[in-house]
Design a protein around this motif. Structure first.
Motif, mmCIF file in Angstrom:
data_model
loop_
_atom_site.group_PDB
_atom_site.id
_atom_site.type_symbol
_atom_site.label_atom_id
_atom_site.label_comp_id
_atom_site.label_asym_id
_atom_site.label_seq_id
_atom_site.Cartn_x
_atom_site.Cartn_y
_atom_site.Cartn_z
ATOM 1 N N VAL A 69 1.058 -0.941 0.173
ATOM 2 C CA VAL A 69 -0.066 -0.081 -0.048
ATOM 3 C C VAL A 69 0.827 1.288 -0.105
ATOM 4 C CG1 VAL A 69 -1.962 -1.134 1.190
ATOM 5 C CG2 VAL A 69 -0.140 0.104 2.562
ATOM 6 N N ALA A 70 0.164 2.454 -0.301
ATOM 7 C CA ALA A 70 0.886 3.733 -0.278
ATOM 8 C C ALA A 70 0.954 4.221 1.085
ATOM 9 C CB ALA A 70 0.405 4.666 -1.286
ATOM 10 N N ALA A 71 2.186 4.814 1.489
ATOM 11 C CA ALA A 71 2.451 5.647 2.793
ATOM 12 C C ALA A 71 3.063 6.574 2.484
ATOM 13 C CB ALA A 71 3.213 4.279 3.910
ATOM 14 N N ARG A 72 3.085 7.583 3.462
ATOM 15 C CA ARG A 72 3.900 8.802 3.360
ATOM 16 C C ARG A 72 5.470 8.590 3.442
ATOM 17 N NH1 ARG A 72 -0.075 10.825 7.092
ATOM 18 N NH2 ARG A 72 1.151 10.567 8.917
ATOM 19 N N SER A 73 5.715 7.507 4.130
ATOM 20 C CA SER A 73 7.107 7.103 4.112
ATOM 21 C C SER A 73 7.175 5.661 4.753
ATOM 22 C CB SER A 73 8.018 8.074 4.935
ATOM 23 O OG SER A 73 7.792 7.831 6.566
ATOM 24 N N ALA A 74 8.517 5.414 4.565
ATOM 25 C CA ALA A 74 8.626 3.847 5.294
ATOM 26 C C ALA A 74 8.928 3.934 6.745
ATOM 27 C CB ALA A 74 9.879 3.248 4.608
ATOM 28 N N HIS A 75 8.772 4.974 7.345
ATOM 29 C CA HIS A 75 9.191 5.152 8.907
ATOM 30 C C HIS A 75 7.759 4.387 9.508
ATOM 31 C CE1 HIS A 75 8.928 6.986 12.977
ATOM 32 N NE2 HIS A 75 10.254 7.263 12.742
ATOM 33 N N VAL A 76 8.116 3.530 10.510
ATOM 34 C CA VAL A 76 7.251 2.827 11.074
ATOM 35 C C VAL A 76 5.984 3.544 11.546
ATOM 36 C CG1 VAL A 76 7.972 2.922 13.490
ATOM 37 C CG2 VAL A 76 6.887 0.854 12.832
ATOM 38 N N ASN A 77 5.959 4.635 12.133
ATOM 39 C CA ASN A 77 4.687 5.541 12.332
ATOM 40 C C ASN A 77 3.744 5.652 10.850
ATOM 41 O OD1 ASN A 77 5.902 5.976 14.639
ATOM 42 N ND2 ASN A 77 5.535 8.150 14.806
ATOM 43 N N ASP A 78 4.237 5.788 9.895
ATOM 44 C CA ASP A 78 3.588 6.064 8.661
ATOM 45 C C ASP A 78 2.951 4.928 8.304
ATOM 46 O OD1 ASP A 78 4.022 8.897 8.564
ATOM 47 O OD2 ASP A 78 5.767 8.871 7.354
ATOM 48 N N VAL A 79 3.754 3.725 8.404
ATOM 49 C CA VAL A 79 3.253 2.392 7.816
ATOM 50 C C VAL A 79 2.201 1.938 8.758
ATOM 51 C CG1 VAL A 79 4.018 0.011 7.894
ATOM 52 C CG2 VAL A 79 5.809 1.760 7.067
ATOM 53 N N LEU A 80 2.228 2.181 9.914
ATOM 54 C CA LEU A 80 1.273 1.666 10.932
ATOM 55 C C LEU A 80 -0.251 2.738 10.511
ATOM 56 C CD1 LEU A 80 2.833 1.286 14.440
ATOM 57 C CD2 LEU A 80 1.913 -0.614 12.929
#
Length: 197
Positions: A74-85
């Motif tokens: 899926v698309a996320a703002r970044s690969a940072h764990v906060n953005d992934v969650l």
């Protein structure tokens, strides 16, 4: 005597001329700045500064198919764990792939990242390898086991995350943080796949 008095008068005249010139210059500058037609105004807070959002990053999260965890991109703002969650909670089921989610009705109230150390007495210095513990406070309905599995295993896909703690929050009441590992949910792994530890 006469020469001395005459010299003082010249100096006094020069000082008066300088003062007049300075006053005239200041007056001219003030008039020029006032002539622009724009009056001074108060500072108005118009919200956060605009941000340029770049191309979304594709990340892997866990959704469900037939009660088993399945990786999905899926698309996320970044690969940072906060953005992934954040992307995990926003992802809905995908009928084309028969994927669903147990996170409907739940939302992340707060996410904290803290240094993780498996040993109580271990050093917490900046030179040590960075390992993180995710603390996630979830609001909404009761968190099912499948929802815990989606959250925990998705967070553990980030190599720096070594532990996941989840708590349910409700108005006026915060639940206790409880640590989870993806190993608890290995029974939900698809037959053709493997889950993180």
């Amino acid at each position: 005597m006469t020469g001395i008095g005459h010299g003082r008068g010249r100096r006094a005249g020069a000082a008066g001329l300088r003062t007049t010139l300075i006053t005239t210059l200041i007056t001219a500058l003030l008039a020029a700045s006032a002539a622009c037609g724009v009056g001074p105004s108060e500072v108005v807070d118009a919200g956060p500064a605009p941000a340029i959002s770049g191309t979304p990053t594709l990340v892997t999260i866990y959704l469900l198919r037939d009660g088993k965890l399945r990786p999905a991109r899926v698309a996320a703002r970044s690969a940072h764990v906060n953005d992934v969650l954040d992307a995990l909670f926003k992802a809905s089921g995908r009928p084309a792939n028969r994927l669903s989610t147990a996170l409907t009705g739940l939302s992340p109230a707060q996410t904290q990242l803290v240094r993780y150390s498996p040993y109580e007495g271990s050093r917490n210095d900046p030179d040590s390898t960075l390992s993180l513990r995710v603390r996630l406070f979830v609001s909404g309905w009761k968190i099912s086991r499948a929802a815990m599995a989606q959250i925990t295993c998705t967070a553990r896909l980030s190599p720096e995350v070594w532990a996941v703690e989840i708590a349910h929050v409700a108005p006026g009441r915060n639940g206790r943080l409880k640590a989870h590992t993806c190993r608890e949910y290995w029974d939900l792994a698809p037959e053709d796949g493997q889950l993180p530890p």
